[in-house]
Design a protein around this motif. Structure first.
Motif, mmCIF file in Angstrom:
data_model
loop_
_atom_site.group_PDB
_atom_site.id
_atom_site.type_symbol
_atom_site.label_atom_id
_atom_site.label_comp_id
_atom_site.label_asym_id
_atom_site.label_seq_id
_atom_site.Cartn_x
_atom_site.Cartn_y
_atom_site.Cartn_z
ATOM 1 N N GLU A 160 -4.375 -23.129 90.671
ATOM 2 C CA GLU A 160 -5.080 -23.117 89.388
ATOM 3 C C GLU A 160 -6.262 -24.089 89.401
ATOM 4 O O GLU A 160 -7.280 -23.862 88.740
ATOM 5 C CB GLU A 160 -4.117 -23.462 88.253
ATOM 6 C CG GLU A 160 -4.732 -23.312 86.876
ATOM 7 C CD GLU A 160 -3.732 -23.492 85.752
ATOM 8 O OE1 GLU A 160 -4.101 -23.248 84.583
ATOM 9 O OE2 GLU A 160 -2.570 -23.875 86.033
ATOM 10 N N ASP A 212 -1.466 -16.330 84.432
ATOM 11 C CA ASP A 212 -0.257 -17.150 84.384
ATOM 12 C C ASP A 212 0.672 -16.539 83.355
ATOM 13 O O ASP A 212 0.417 -16.595 82.163
ATOM 14 C CB ASP A 212 -0.622 -18.584 84.012
ATOM 15 C CG ASP A 212 0.575 -19.531 84.087
ATOM 16 O OD1 ASP A 212 1.713 -19.028 84.181
ATOM 17 O OD2 ASP A 212 0.370 -20.753 84.056
ATOM 18 N N TYR A 243 -7.524 -15.943 86.499
ATOM 19 C CA TYR A 243 -6.220 -16.541 86.795
ATOM 20 C C TYR A 243 -5.225 -16.019 85.771
ATOM 21 O O TYR A 243 -5.445 -16.123 84.562
ATOM 22 C CB TYR A 243 -6.310 -18.062 86.726
ATOM 23 C CG TYR A 243 -5.074 -18.795 87.182
ATOM 24 C CD1 TYR A 243 -4.844 -19.032 88.541
ATOM 25 C CD2 TYR A 243 -4.145 -19.273 86.269
ATOM 26 C CE1 TYR A 243 -3.720 -19.717 88.972
ATOM 27 C CE2 TYR A 243 -3.020 -19.964 86.681
ATOM 28 C CZ TYR A 243 -2.811 -20.189 88.040
ATOM 29 O OH TYR A 243 -1.688 -20.870 88.456
ATOM 30 N N LYS A 286 1.286 -23.698 92.121
ATOM 31 C CA LYS A 286 0.496 -24.020 90.929
ATOM 32 C C LYS A 286 -0.823 -24.711 91.281
ATOM 33 O O LYS A 286 -1.773 -24.671 90.488
ATOM 34 C CB LYS A 286 1.324 -24.935 90.024
ATOM 35 C CG LYS A 286 0.789 -25.091 88.614
ATOM 36 C CD LYS A 286 0.926 -23.805 87.802
ATOM 37 C CE LYS A 286 0.537 -24.007 86.355
ATOM 38 N NZ LYS A 286 0.579 -22.749 85.569
#
Length: 409
Positions: A279, A290, A288, A276
């Motif tokens: 990010e 997710d 990005y 993580k």
């Protein structure tokens, strides 16, 4: 060479066995075999490899994804220098305080092309189970290495070769990605599109613009590596000469913090990670992803995250074609056509349509893009205007003029 024949491909079976040892993991790699695992004190470590003189620094962190202790089995595609790797991971509970109640290992192989790695997945899965049950028993890996090894290049400085699939013919440029045999039972492209839904059209545009795309997901990471491959396929172009001057859209597959310095130098890539912290490294990526959430911190790209009317129409046509294929398979026993082929060809034809139209307009006496020519590309003259301007800049269509009609939305 960048393009290699089927005959050359047949003898280019280079790779590695590696076993990695983490706080609870190990790995193996062959053809240059290596075994990695997890040690209770040393963390991820390379346990064993063939050949012995191969530079595998850092591969123990690629073959065992961060967070893998939460899953029982997984497979991981990754990059190591000029090679692609495939590792199979397994986690087995043990009654051992030294191993903290779990034994984790990964067995893998390296090759100059990811198109061949799937052939060894079942072997790697079997070998990692054997290593869990009988640690240190390397004779099957040694025998396989002796049987399959090829002459490795004298150094690892060569270009990553991408051998095109025969289906696309011999005249493929670097805007066509080689076929990746999918072993996941849920398929690849079909699962990819069902997962993202209409958002697939956003990813398509960003891929065609050669943006740096990073996909985050917790383990298991195998299916996410397939999503990396699918993103690359969205940008396929088969028109000779198109895309030669733009950055190559390169699949990095799984990356971790050890890859940060390599990613800093990349102009265009697709990768996935389980970490993580990426990010926060906004200078490393343009987009990005997710879960199903596609986002960007680049102001110039934020409008591209909104679907245009043409995007929704294309997605509707894609789902209709899929339903027709499924009906044909059920009613007529059509076993030749596949969802994977349908999806890949859908985006290939869309991309070719765009660049064929651009080339025709650029070569005409009036090189001006009008609403009619934009519609001929399958785009929305208003909703896709910014995407089109980005496209002209990236692919070097600097002689084309844009009609004032496209400036008003």
């Amino acid at each position: 060479p960048r393009v290699c024949s089927a005959a050359a491909r047949a003898v280019s079976l280079w790779g590695f066995f590696f076993f990695f040892h983490e706080q609870f993991v190990w790995l193996v790699c062959f053809l240059t075999f290596s075994l990695c695992g997890v040690g209770h004190r040393l963390g991820n470590m390379l346990e064993w490899c063939l050949p012995k003189d191969m530079d595998l620094e850092g591969v123990e962190f690629k073959a065992i994804a961060s967070g893998s202790h939460r899953v029982t089995t997984d497979f991981i595609y990754f990059r190591k220098g000029c090679y692609f790797g495939l590792a199979c991971f397994a986690n087995m509970p043990v009654e051992s305080t030294v191993e903290r109640g779990a034994r984790m290992k990964s067995v893998g192989i390296l090759s100059p092309s990811y198109t061949l790695l799937y052939r060894y997945m079942s072997f790697l899965e079997h070998q990692v189970r054997l290593q869990l049950q009988s640690p240190g028993h390397y004779s099957p890996l040694e025998a396989f290495y002796e049987d399959k090894r090829a002459l490795l290049p004298p150094s690892g400085d060569g270009v990553v070769t991408a051998c095109p699939a025969n289906a696309w013919g011999a005249a493929i440029n670097h805007s066509m990605h080689p076929e990746m045999k999918i072993t996941h039972p849920a398929g690849c492209m079909s699962q990819f599109i069902r997962f993202f839904g209409e958002q697939i059209m956003v990813l398509w545009k960003l891929a065609l613009l050669r943006r740096r795309i990073l996909i985050f997901s917790p383990p298991p990471v195998g299916v996410v590596c397939y999503r990396v491959y699918c993103c690359c396929c969205l940008a396929n172009i088969s028109i000779p000469g198109i895309g030669v001057a733009v950055p190559e859209f390169r699949p990095f597959f799984y990356v971790n913090v050890a890859d940060i310095s390599a990613l800093e130098n990349e102009l265009s890539y697709v990768a996935c990670t389980t970490e993580k912290i990426f990010e926060e490294k906004k200078d490393l990526y343009d987009v990005y992803v997710d879960n199903q959430n596609v986002k960007t911190c680049r102001d110039g790209l934020k409008p591209l995250l909104r679907l245009s009317t043409a995007d929704r129409e294309k997605y509707r046509k894609l789902t209709e074609q899929r339903q027709m294929l499924l009906y044909s398979q059920e009613e007529n026993g059509d076993c030749v056509s596949s969802e994977e082929d349908l999806f890949i060809l859908f985006f290939l034809e869309q991309n070719n349509r765009i660049f064929q139209t651009l080339s025709e307009v650029a070569g005409s006496s009036d090189p001006t893009l009008t609403q009619e020519s934009v519609r001929a590309m399958g785009l929305d003259p208003h909703g896709d205007r910014l995407f089109l301007l980005h496209l002209l800049e990236v692919y070097g269509y600097d002689t084309l003029l844009v009609s004032e009609q496209l400036c008003c939305s």
